[in-house]
Scaffold this motif. Structure first.
Motif, PDB file in Angstrom:
ATOM      1  N   SER A 161       9.363  -3.626   3.427  1.00 38.46           N
ATOM      2  CA  SER A 161      10.122  -2.443   3.809  1.00 38.46           C
ATOM      3  C   SER A 161       9.374  -1.671   4.898  1.00 38.46           C
ATOM      4  CB  SER A 161      10.325  -1.538   2.595  1.00 38.46           C
ATOM      5  OG  SER A 161       9.080  -0.968   2.221  1.00 38.46           O
ATOM      6  N   GLN A 201       8.658   1.372   4.851  1.00 39.95           N
ATOM      7  CA  GLN A 201       7.705   2.267   4.182  1.00 39.95           C
ATOM      8  C   GLN A 201       6.400   1.530   3.848  1.00 39.95           C
ATOM      9  OE1 GLN A 201      10.975   1.902   3.287  1.00 39.95           O
ATOM     10  NE2 GLN A 201      11.703   3.860   4.102  1.00 39.95           N
ATOM     11  N   ASP A 202       6.510   0.264   3.402  1.00 39.01           N
ATOM     12  CA  ASP A 202       5.306  -0.502   3.090  1.00 39.01           C
ATOM     13  C   ASP A 202       4.517  -0.834   4.357  1.00 39.01           C
ATOM     14  OD1 ASP A 202       5.806  -0.404   0.380  1.00 39.01           O
ATOM     15  OD2 ASP A 202       6.549  -2.466   0.240  1.00 39.01           O
ATOM     16  N   PRO A 247      13.569  -0.376  10.849  1.00 39.47           N
ATOM     17  CA  PRO A 247      14.298  -1.027   9.760  1.00 39.47           C
ATOM     18  C   PRO A 247      15.258  -2.084  10.320  1.00 39.47           C
ATOM     19  CG  PRO A 247      14.463   1.373   9.591  1.00 39.47           C
ATOM     20  CD  PRO A 247      13.858   1.069  10.921  1.00 39.47           C
ATOM     21  N   GLU A 279      18.940  -5.140   5.657  1.00 35.99           N
ATOM     22  CA  GLU A 279      17.846  -5.916   5.050  1.00 35.99           C
ATOM     23  C   GLU A 279      16.683  -4.972   4.757  1.00 35.99           C
ATOM     24  OE1 GLU A 279      17.469 -10.139   6.549  1.00 35.99           O
ATOM     25  OE2 GLU A 279      18.259  -9.155   8.346  1.00 35.99           O
ATOM     26  N   PRO A 280      16.735  -4.269   3.619  1.00 39.64           N
ATOM     27  CA  PRO A 280      15.734  -3.235   3.331  1.00 39.64           C
ATOM     28  C   PRO A 280      14.308  -3.764   3.160  1.00 39.64           C
ATOM     29  CG  PRO A 280      17.173  -3.583   1.440  1.00 39.64           C
ATOM     30  CD  PRO A 280      17.746  -4.381   2.568  1.00 39.64           C
ATOM     31  N   GLU A 281      14.142  -5.051   2.954  1.00 40.28           N
ATOM     32  CA  GLU A 281      12.805  -5.629   2.801  1.00 40.28           C
ATOM     33  C   GLU A 281      12.356  -6.384   4.056  1.00 40.28           C
ATOM     34  OE1 GLU A 281      10.489  -5.121   0.344  1.00 40.28           O
ATOM     35  OE2 GLU A 281      11.947  -3.589  -0.225  1.00 40.28           O
ATOM     36  N   LYS A 282      12.890  -5.966   5.197  1.00 42.84           N
ATOM     37  CA  LYS A 282      12.470  -6.527   6.481  1.00 42.84           C
ATOM     38  C   LYS A 282      12.236  -5.385   7.456  1.00 42.84           C
ATOM     39  CE  LYS A 282      14.215 -11.179   7.175  1.00 42.84           C
ATOM     40  NZ  LYS A 282      15.152 -11.990   7.960  1.00 42.84           N
ATOM     41  N   THR A 283      11.204  -5.533   8.277  1.00 44.19           N
ATOM     42  CA  THR A 283      10.861  -4.523   9.266  1.00 44.19           C
ATOM     43  C   THR A 283      10.501  -5.202  10.573  1.00 44.19           C
ATOM     44  OG1 THR A 283       9.961  -3.108   7.528  1.00 44.19           O
ATOM     45  CG2 THR A 283       9.289  -2.601   9.795  1.00 44.19           C
ATOM     46  N   LYS A 314       1.895  -5.344  -2.354  1.00 43.11           N
ATOM     47  CA  LYS A 314       2.964  -5.599  -3.320  1.00 43.11           C
ATOM     48  C   LYS A 314       2.464  -6.188  -4.630  1.00 43.11           C
ATOM     49  CE  LYS A 314       6.784  -6.072  -0.168  1.00 43.11           C
ATOM     50  NZ  LYS A 314       8.082  -6.678  -0.032  1.00 43.11           N
TER      51      LYS A 314
END
Length: 180
Positions: A27, A29-30, A129, A133-137, A179
């Motif tokens: 994400s 944020q991560d 973002p 796809e919230p788990e891709k940056t 993670k």
């Protein structure tokens, strides 16, 4: 992750402007947690090019003057460096996070012994973002750094592209650790 690195002559100084671009499986944020420019942050733990990071002066919640030190590099051909920058952080409505910096002189941070003073010309990172796809940056990074000292430009040019690719590789590993 795949990373594309490109460069062109800088309009700011006699070196190059480097651009790194890659998509990370995390994400925004991560990703931001790993790269944000804060004292005591996670970046000094995973980024082999950041030995220490300190805030010299907090001008506002989003603007700081910071000192970053680096270890020696390139089989010790490149001595440890220090950089003093004014840094802006910002989050946009679409969730994009930005860290932008440029060199500055500050009376509380004169050049230190055992370090060569380098200069960052306008540079930064964008954590963008990926829609849906919230788990891709998508991470875009721009560097135009004068390492200072007496390094031939050819040494810098041979060092920087691989260094940027390693930054993305190490960031990917740090995200997995974050993670876990």
């Amino acid at each position: 992750s795949e990373v594309a690195v490109s460069w062109r002559p800088s309009t700011e100084f006699a070196g190059s402007l480097y651009r790194g671009e890659g998509t990370l499986l995390a994400s925004p944020q991560d990703v931001w947690e790993c790269i944000k420019p804060v004292a005591g942050g996670f970046r000094t733990k995973w980024d082999q090019n950041v030995k220490d990071f300190e805030v010299i002066e907090a001008i506002s919640d989003t603007v700081t003057v910071c000192r970053t030190t680096t270890p020696s590099a390139f089989m010790r051909i490149i001595s440890p460096r220090e950089f003093v920058d004014v840094v802006l952080t910002k989050q946009y409505e679409d969730g994009t996070m930005l860290s932008a910096a440029t060199n500055v002189e500050h009376p509380l941070c004169p050049p230190q012994p055992n370090f060569v003073r380098g200069f960052n010309y306008p540079c930064g990172c964008f954590c963008v973002p990926c829609p849906g796809e919230p788990e891709k940056t998508q991470l875009l990074s721009f560097f135009q750094t004068d390492l200072g000292g007496y390094l031939p430009q050819s040494v810098v040019d041979s060092f920087f592209p691989a260094n940027i690719a390693t930054f993305y590789s190490n960031l990917t590993k740090a995200l997995k650790t974050l993670k876990a």
